[in-house]
Scaffold this motif. Structure first.
Motif, PDB file in Angstrom:
ATOM      1  N   VAL A 102       0.861  -1.172   0.000  1.00  0.00           N
ATOM      2  CA  VAL A 102       0.000   0.000   0.000  1.00  0.00           C
ATOM      3  C   VAL A 102       0.901   1.227   0.000  1.00  0.00           C
ATOM      4  CG1 VAL A 102      -0.279   0.086   2.523  1.00  0.00           C
ATOM      5  CG2 VAL A 102      -1.995   1.144   1.054  1.00  0.00           C
ATOM      6  N   LEU A 103       0.569   2.188  -0.861  1.00  0.00           N
ATOM      7  CA  LEU A 103       1.306   3.446  -0.955  1.00  0.00           C
ATOM      8  C   LEU A 103       0.358   4.584  -0.627  1.00  0.00           C
ATOM      9  CD1 LEU A 103       2.200   1.592  -3.744  1.00  0.00           C
ATOM     10  CD2 LEU A 103       4.054   3.190  -3.476  1.00  0.00           C
ATOM     11  N   TRP A 104       0.841   5.564   0.121  1.00  0.00           N
ATOM     12  CA  TRP A 104       0.038   6.734   0.467  1.00  0.00           C
ATOM     13  C   TRP A 104       0.961   7.930   0.622  1.00  0.00           C
ATOM     14  CZ3 TRP A 104       1.574   3.016   3.804  1.00  0.00           C
ATOM     15  CH2 TRP A 104       2.069   3.386   5.053  1.00  0.00           C
ATOM     16  N   THR A 105       0.425   9.069   0.957  1.00  0.00           N
ATOM     17  CA  THR A 105       1.115  10.359   0.976  1.00  0.00           C
ATOM     18  C   THR A 105       1.627  10.672  -0.438  1.00  0.00           C
ATOM     19  OG1 THR A 105       1.885   9.774   3.229  1.00  0.00           O
ATOM     20  CG2 THR A 105       2.740  11.827   2.249  1.00  0.00           C
ATOM     21  N   PRO A 106       0.689  10.953  -1.361  1.00  0.00           N
ATOM     22  CA  PRO A 106       1.085  11.251  -2.738  1.00  0.00           C
ATOM     23  C   PRO A 106       1.936  12.514  -2.824  1.00  0.00           C
ATOM     24  CG  PRO A 106      -1.265  11.661  -2.418  1.00  0.00           C
ATOM     25  CD  PRO A 106      -0.753  11.055  -1.144  1.00  0.00           C
ATOM     26  N   SER A 107       2.853  12.522  -3.794  1.00  0.00           N
ATOM     27  CA  SER A 107       3.738  13.668  -3.995  1.00  0.00           C
ATOM     28  C   SER A 107       4.120  13.759  -5.469  1.00  0.00           C
ATOM     29  CB  SER A 107       5.008  13.506  -3.149  1.00  0.00           C
ATOM     30  OG  SER A 107       5.854  12.517  -3.707  1.00  0.00           O
ATOM     31  N   ALA A 108       4.873  14.782  -5.803  1.00  0.00           N
ATOM     32  CA  ALA A 108       5.318  14.976  -7.178  1.00  0.00           C
ATOM     33  C   ALA A 108       6.219  13.842  -7.659  1.00  0.00           C
ATOM     34  CB  ALA A 108       6.051  16.309  -7.306  1.00  0.00           C
ATOM     35  N   LYS A 109       6.797  13.084  -6.731  1.00  0.00           N
ATOM     36  CA  LYS A 109       7.696  11.980  -7.090  1.00  0.00           C
ATOM     37  C   LYS A 109       6.999  10.625  -7.048  1.00  0.00           C
ATOM     38  CE  LYS A 109      11.727  14.337  -5.233  1.00  0.00           C
ATOM     39  NZ  LYS A 109      12.803  14.269  -4.249  1.00  0.00           N
ATOM     40  N   GLY A 110       5.748  10.594  -6.690  1.00  0.00           N
ATOM     41  CA  GLY A 110       5.018   9.339  -6.542  1.00  0.00           C
ATOM     42  C   GLY A 110       4.349   9.290  -5.187  1.00  0.00           C
ATOM     43  N   TYR A 111       4.885   8.474  -4.296  1.00  0.00           N
ATOM     44  CA  TYR A 111       4.350   8.349  -2.948  1.00  0.00           C
ATOM     45  C   TYR A 111       5.485   8.385  -1.945  1.00  0.00           C
ATOM     46  CZ  TYR A 111      -0.195   7.155  -4.873  1.00  0.00           C
ATOM     47  OH  TYR A 111      -1.389   7.203  -5.535  1.00  0.00           O
ATOM     48  N   GLU A 112       5.223   8.990  -0.796  1.00  0.00           N
ATOM     49  CA  GLU A 112       6.242   9.124   0.244  1.00  0.00           C
ATOM     50  C   GLU A 112       6.202   7.983   1.258  1.00  0.00           C
ATOM     51  OE1 GLU A 112       8.548  11.545   0.082  1.00  0.00           O
ATOM     52  OE2 GLU A 112       7.566  12.252  -1.748  1.00  0.00           O
ATOM     53  N   SER A 113       5.068   7.280   1.357  1.00  0.00           N
ATOM     54  CA  SER A 113       4.913   6.238   2.374  1.00  0.00           C
ATOM     55  C   SER A 113       4.470   4.934   1.726  1.00  0.00           C
ATOM     56  CB  SER A 113       3.878   6.661   3.412  1.00  0.00           C
ATOM     57  OG  SER A 113       4.203   7.921   3.963  1.00  0.00           O
ATOM     58  N   ARG A 114       4.976   3.817   2.294  1.00  0.00           N
ATOM     59  CA  ARG A 114       4.588   2.503   1.782  1.00  0.00           C
ATOM     60  C   ARG A 114       4.747   1.448   2.855  1.00  0.00           C
ATOM     61  NH1 ARG A 114       7.255   0.246  -3.012  1.00  0.00           N
ATOM     62  NH2 ARG A 114       7.068   2.329  -3.856  1.00  0.00           N
ATOM     63  N   ASP A 115       3.965   0.381   2.711  1.00  0.00           N
ATOM     64  CA  ASP A 115       4.062  -0.773   3.594  1.00  0.00           C
ATOM     65  C   ASP A 115       3.785  -2.005   2.743  1.00  0.00           C
ATOM     66  OD1 ASP A 115       4.335  -2.375   5.855  1.00  0.00           O
ATOM     67  OD2 ASP A 115       2.274  -2.033   6.523  1.00  0.00           O
ATOM     68  N   THR A 116       4.577  -3.046   2.933  1.00  0.00           N
ATOM     69  CA  THR A 116       4.432  -4.285   2.168  1.00  0.00           C
ATOM     70  C   THR A 116       4.277  -5.458   3.118  1.00  0.00           C
ATOM     71  OG1 THR A 116       5.781  -3.388   0.359  1.00  0.00           O
ATOM     72  CG2 THR A 116       5.520  -5.788   0.440  1.00  0.00           C
ATOM     73  N   ARG A 117       3.319  -6.325   2.814  1.00  0.00           N
ATOM     74  CA  ARG A 117       3.076  -7.535   3.606  1.00  0.00           C
ATOM     75  C   ARG A 117       2.869  -8.717   2.656  1.00  0.00           C
ATOM     76  NH1 ARG A 117       4.450  -5.819   8.515  1.00  0.00           N
ATOM     77  NH2 ARG A 117       3.357  -3.919   9.045  1.00  0.00           N
ATOM     78  N   PRO A 118       3.323  -9.905   3.057  1.00  0.00           N
ATOM     79  CA  PRO A 118       3.046 -11.091   2.244  1.00  0.00           C
ATOM     80  C   PRO A 118       1.561 -11.441   2.296  1.00  0.00           C
ATOM     81  CG  PRO A 118       4.189 -11.716   4.262  1.00  0.00           C
ATOM     82  CD  PRO A 118       4.125 -10.216   4.244  1.00  0.00           C
ATOM     83  N   PHE A 119       1.067 -12.064   1.220  1.00  0.00           N
ATOM     84  CA  PHE A 119      -0.316 -12.518   1.212  1.00  0.00           C
ATOM     85  C   PHE A 119      -0.531 -13.443   2.405  1.00  0.00           C
ATOM     86  CE2 PHE A 119      -1.086 -12.189  -3.687  1.00  0.00           C
ATOM     87  CZ  PHE A 119      -1.051 -10.816  -3.590  1.00  0.00           C
ATOM     88  N   GLY A 120      -1.684 -13.270   3.038  1.00  0.00           N
ATOM     89  CA  GLY A 120      -2.018 -14.041   4.222  1.00  0.00           C
ATOM     90  C   GLY A 120      -1.975 -13.184   5.470  1.00  0.00           C
TER      91      GLY A 120
END
Length: 196
Positions: free
Chosen positions: A157-175
């Motif tokens: 999931v990506l959030w905090t949109p910016s001119a470069k894309g997104y400033e925040s992200r979190d990744t989790r494995p399925f499950g």
């Protein structure tokens, strides 16, 4: 027409014209089982998702729908959202926008109307989902972008949109469970997202 393994592209028929590409996209007779988008100045035709992707998309929509901002809807229809500043037109796998944005007879919906997009990667779309779309969706100010990497079996999931894309992200494995930030403020359970 240029053909790339399972991923044909058509260069703009009217030189240097995003509007020309949009007109060509509208007139394109896409074969059953394919969808067309405008990516990096080309019309890209990609095969539809695998059958089990429908299950995953349905699970995402069922979990997020109760948390939608007021007046918004979440859909899996292949609506083309347009980003003229980036000369892109994408048909996200899952998208949420204010219902009023969809009340149009136009084929092209303003990408800035989106509050959420999700892409389920395939071997032919993965690179664009992880790079080009991150930048474009972020620059457009879309609050939340969910990437379901079906090859690596993980959700980002990506959030905090910016001119470069997104400033925040979190990744989790399925499950595992993944927090979906505002405007949703909920948890997405990715159980059931794996291939059969």
């Amino acid at each position: 027409m240029t053909v790339m393994a399972e991923r044909p592209t058509i260069n703009g028929t009217e030189p240097d014209s995003f509007e020309g590409l949009l007109r060509t996209l509208d007139e394109l007779d896409v074969p059953d089982g394919y969808q067309a988008e405008i990516i990096r100045g080309n019309i890209v035709v990609s095969p539809w998702s695998k059958g089990y992707y429908t299950r995953v998309m349905r699970l995402v929509c069922q979990q997020l729908e109760p948390h939608l901002p007021e007046g918004h809807v979440i859909e899996r229809a292949p609506n083309p959202y347009v980003f003229p500043g980036d000369e892109r037109a994408y048909g996200p796998d899952i998208h949420a926008a204010h219902a009023k944005a969809l009340e149009t007879a136009d084929n092209h919906i303003d990408g800035e109307a989106l509050c959420f997009v999700a892409e389920l990667t395939s071997s032919t779309t993965r690179d664009d989902d992880l790079t080009d779309k991150v930048e474009v969706y972020g620059r457009a100010g879309i609050p939340v972008y969910l990437i379901l990497d079906m090859q690596e079996e993980q959700a980002t999931v990506l959030w905090t949109p910016s001119a470069k894309g997104y400033e925040s992200r979190d990744t989790r494995p399925f499950g595992e469970k993944l927090s979906i930030p505002a405007p949703f403020g909920c948890v997405l359970d990715t159980t059931g997202f794996r291939a059969p």
